[in-house]
Each structure stands twice: as structure tokens, then as C-alpha cells.
Scaffold this motif. Structure first.
Motif, PDB file in Angstrom:
ATOM      1  N   MET A   1      27.003  72.041  20.141  1.00 38.90           N
ATOM      2  CA  MET A   1      25.669  72.206  19.628  1.00 38.90           C
ATOM      3  C   MET A   1      24.724  71.459  20.565  1.00 38.90           C
ATOM      4  N   ALA A   2      23.689  72.092  21.026  1.00 29.26           N
ATOM      5  CA  ALA A   2      22.745  71.482  21.947  1.00 29.26           C
ATOM      6  C   ALA A   2      21.462  71.136  21.202  1.00 29.26           C
ATOM      7  N   PHE A   3      20.883  70.027  21.571  1.00 30.79           N
ATOM      8  CA  PHE A   3      19.634  69.590  21.001  1.00 30.79           C
ATOM      9  C   PHE A   3      18.573  69.595  22.083  1.00 30.79           C
ATOM     10  N   PRO A   4      17.324  69.851  21.734  1.00 31.20           N
ATOM     11  CA  PRO A   4      16.271  69.836  22.747  1.00 31.20           C
ATOM     12  C   PRO A   4      16.202  68.471  23.425  1.00 31.20           C
ATOM     13  N   GLY A   5      16.085  68.495  24.752  1.00 26.54           N
ATOM     14  CA  GLY A   5      15.966  67.250  25.503  1.00 26.54           C
ATOM     15  C   GLY A   5      17.287  66.577  25.784  1.00 26.54           C
ATOM     16  N   MET A   6      18.408  67.180  25.374  1.00 23.79           N
ATOM     17  CA  MET A   6      19.707  66.561  25.600  1.00 23.79           C
ATOM     18  C   MET A   6      20.504  67.407  26.575  1.00 23.79           C
ATOM     19  N   THR A   7      21.199  66.755  27.466  1.00 19.01           N
ATOM     20  CA  THR A   7      22.002  67.433  28.469  1.00 19.01           C
ATOM     21  C   THR A   7      23.407  67.622  27.935  1.00 19.01           C
ATOM     22  N   PRO A   8      24.011  68.786  28.188  1.00 19.10           N
ATOM     23  CA  PRO A   8      25.384  68.977  27.746  1.00 19.10           C
ATOM     24  C   PRO A   8      26.310  67.965  28.409  1.00 19.10           C
ATOM     25  N   PRO A   9      27.445  67.662  27.799  1.00 20.28           N
ATOM     26  CA  PRO A   9      28.290  66.585  28.294  1.00 20.28           C
ATOM     27  C   PRO A   9      28.802  66.771  29.719  1.00 20.28           C
ATOM     28  N   MET A  10      29.153  67.951  30.146  1.00 22.58           N
ATOM     29  CA  MET A  10      29.747  68.113  31.467  1.00 22.58           C
ATOM     30  C   MET A  10      28.880  68.929  32.407  1.00 22.58           C
ATOM     31  N   GLY A  11      27.646  69.216  32.068  1.00 19.20           N
ATOM     32  CA  GLY A  11      26.786  70.015  32.923  1.00 19.20           C
ATOM     33  C   GLY A  11      25.895  69.155  33.780  1.00 19.20           C
ATOM     34  N   GLY A  12      25.192  69.797  34.686  1.00 18.38           N
ATOM     35  CA  GLY A  12      24.245  69.093  35.533  1.00 18.38           C
ATOM     36  C   GLY A  12      22.935  68.887  34.802  1.00 18.38           C
ATOM     37  N   MET A  13      22.003  68.261  35.473  1.00 23.21           N
ATOM     38  CA  MET A  13      20.690  68.029  34.898  1.00 23.21           C
ATOM     39  C   MET A  13      19.906  69.331  34.894  1.00 23.21           C
ATOM     40  N   PRO A  14      18.952  69.513  33.973  1.00 24.79           N
ATOM     41  CA  PRO A  14      18.157  70.725  33.942  1.00 24.79           C
ATOM     42  C   PRO A  14      17.400  70.904  35.252  1.00 24.79           C
ATOM     43  N   GLY A  15      17.240  72.151  35.664  1.00 27.05           N
ATOM     44  CA  GLY A  15      16.528  72.429  36.893  1.00 27.05           C
ATOM     45  C   GLY A  15      17.423  72.407  38.107  1.00 27.05           C
ATOM     46  N   GLY A  16      18.718  72.272  37.936  1.00 27.98           N
ATOM     47  CA  GLY A  16      19.665  72.311  39.034  1.00 27.98           C
ATOM     48  C   GLY A  16      19.689  71.065  39.880  1.00 27.98           C
ATOM     49  N   SER A  17      19.209  69.915  39.372  1.00 22.23           N
ATOM     50  CA  SER A  17      19.188  68.707  40.190  1.00 22.23           C
ATOM     51  C   SER A  17      20.558  68.058  40.307  1.00 22.23           C
ATOM     52  N   GLY A  18      21.482  68.337  39.395  1.00 20.21           N
ATOM     53  CA  GLY A  18      22.840  67.802  39.465  1.00 20.21           C
ATOM     54  C   GLY A  18      22.919  66.354  39.053  1.00 20.21           C
ATOM     55  N   ASN A  19      24.168  65.879  38.855  1.00 16.28           N
ATOM     56  CA  ASN A  19      24.387  64.503  38.426  1.00 16.28           C
ATOM     57  C   ASN A  19      24.144  63.501  39.540  1.00 16.28           C
ATOM     58  N   ASP A  20      24.430  63.883  40.778  1.00 14.62           N
ATOM     59  CA  ASP A  20      24.309  62.939  41.884  1.00 14.62           C
ATOM     60  C   ASP A  20      22.871  62.485  42.072  1.00 14.62           C
ATOM     61  N   ALA A  21      21.903  63.348  41.806  1.00 12.05           N
ATOM     62  CA  ALA A  21      20.504  62.986  41.970  1.00 12.05           C
ATOM     63  C   ALA A  21      20.114  61.898  40.968  1.00 12.05           C
ATOM     64  N   GLN A  22      20.747  61.884  39.839  1.00  8.33           N
ATOM     65  CA  GLN A  22      20.448  60.887  38.815  1.00  8.33           C
ATOM     66  C   GLN A  22      21.360  59.677  38.910  1.00  8.33           C
ATOM     67  N   GLY A  23      22.396  59.757  39.700  1.00  7.23           N
ATOM     68  CA  GLY A  23      23.326  58.641  39.839  1.00  7.23           C
ATOM     69  C   GLY A  23      24.289  58.501  38.681  1.00  7.23           C
ATOM     70  N   LEU A  24      24.477  59.545  37.888  1.00  6.03           N
ATOM     71  CA  LEU A  24      25.356  59.485  36.732  1.00  6.03           C
ATOM     72  C   LEU A  24      26.547  60.415  36.947  1.00  6.03           C
ATOM     73  N   SER A  25      27.716  59.907  36.620  1.00  4.84           N
ATOM     74  CA  SER A  25      28.908  60.740  36.710  1.00  4.84           C
ATOM     75  C   SER A  25      29.001  61.617  35.465  1.00  4.84           C
ATOM     76  N   ASN A  26      29.933  62.562  35.483  1.00 10.79           N
ATOM     77  CA  ASN A  26      30.145  63.409  34.306  1.00 10.79           C
ATOM     78  C   ASN A  26      30.547  62.577  33.098  1.00 10.79           C
ATOM     79  N   GLN A  27      31.327  61.526  33.313  1.00 13.88           N
ATOM     80  CA  GLN A  27      31.747  60.657  32.212  1.00 13.88           C
ATOM     81  C   GLN A  27      30.542  59.917  31.633  1.00 13.88           C
ATOM     82  N   ASP A  28      29.645  59.447  32.500  1.00 14.02           N
ATOM     83  CA  ASP A  28      28.443  58.775  32.022  1.00 14.02           C
ATOM     84  C   ASP A  28      27.536  59.734  31.257  1.00 14.02           C
TER      85      ASP A  28
END
Length: 179
Positions: free
Chosen positions: A1-28
Motif C-alpha cells: 500500500m503506498a501513501f502520498p509522499g512515501m517512497t516504496p521500500p525497494m524503489g528509487g526516489m521519485p523522478g528517477g533520481s535513484g538512491n545514490d543521489a540521496q545517499g540511502l541504500s535500499n535497506q535504509d
């Protein structure tokens, strides 16, 4: 279940920026997602409100009980004044502790009841507005006043609803800019 403003657990950041741009791993990202999910659940809101209400009530009860010993002229305080100092202190601390505990329990119950009802109404209506607050205040006040009879339940409904709506309206109103 997705909530507005929340990122899915194993996906990248909205807009295709990816986890590396935010410095967060998939686990984080998963930890952040599930932490926010838990914090926004009705059960956790109810518990947090009950704990915060208990703490505020205990502080309020401590303050109010300390004010009851301000005048030695009352008959009860005159009896206490005749005791030795050590017994006066023991009596005062025991009384302050019991009043703090009592007020803490009452505030905790009110806080948990109101927050739980408000969260359930918000989930049912799928909206966050003053109508939720008014309805939760009415139900909470009615439940709290029900033991004293139907008139007290109605008065509690109207009073708690008006109070909670006024407080929330004031908190949500835009503030004046400081010039």
C-alpha cells in the motif's frame, strides 16, 4: 500500500533520481518507509497521544498539588503543620505523587481516546479537516460524560467538540508575518 509522499521500500526516489543521489541504500529506504508507516498508523498515534497525555497530566497534577499547600490556615494544612518536618515532607511527597499519577492517567486516557477516534474517522473519510476534529471531539466528550448520564454526555459532546475544533482551527490558521 503506498501513501502520498512515501517512497516504496525497494524503489528509487521519485523522478528517477535513484538512491545514490540521496545517499540511502535500499535497506535504509525500507527502514524509512516502514518507520513512517508505523508512525502514521492509528495504533501508534493512539499510544503516542496516551503517553504524551500521561506525561503532561503528571506535570499538571504535580503543579496543582504543590499549590494546595500554599496556605496553612485550612484545617487539613493546619493538621499537617503540627507534624514534624520529616512527616510533613513525606506526606506532601506522597500526596503529590498520587495526584500526579491520577492526573496523568486521566490526561492519558483522554489523549488516547481522542487521537484514536480522530485517526479512525480520518481513515474512514479519507480526509484531514476540521470535521474530523469536531466529530472526534463529540464522540470523545460523549464517551467521557456517559457515566454521568445523557445530559452530561450531550454537554461533553458539545463542549469537547467546540474546544477541540477551536484549538485545531487556531493551530491551522495562518500566522501573521513579522514585519
Amino acid at each position: 500500500m503506498a501513501f502520498p509522499g512515501m517512497t516504496p521500500p525497494m524503489g528509487g526516489m521519485p523522478g528517477g533520481s535513484g538512491n545514490d543521489a540521496q545517499g540511502l541504500s535500499n535497506q535504509d529506504m525500507a527502514l524509512l518507509y516502514y518507520s513512517r508507516l508505523a508512525a502514521e498508523s492509528c495504533a501508534s498515534k493512539t499510544v503516542m497521544s496516551g503517553v504524551a497525555g500521561f506525561g503532561m497530566g503528571a506535570i499538571f497534577g504535580l503543579f496543582m498539588s504543590s499549590m494546595s499547600y500554599d496556605s496553612p490556615m485550612t484545617p487539613q494544612n493546619q493538621q499537617i503543620a503540627d507534624l514534624p518536618l520529616r512527616q510533613q515532607v513525606r506526606y506532601g511527597l506522597k500526596d503529590m505523587g498520587s495526584r500526579s499519577l491520577s492526573a496523568g492517567k486521566n490526561f492519558g486516557i483522554v489523549g488516547a481516546l481522542f487521537a484514536g477516534i480522530e485517526c479512525c474517522i480520518e481513515g474512514f473519510r479519507a480526509k484531514n479537516d476540521l470535521k474530523n476534529i469536531a466529530a472526534a471531539g463529540c464522540l470523545s466528550g460523549g464517551i467521557l460524560g456517559a457515566r454521568a448520564g445523557p445530559y452530561a454526555a450531550c454537554a461533553g459532546c458539545v463542549g469537547f467538540s467546540a474546544f477541540s475544533t477551536a484549538i485545531d482551527w487556531y493551530m491551522l490558521s495562518p500566522s501573521e508575518p513579522d514585519d
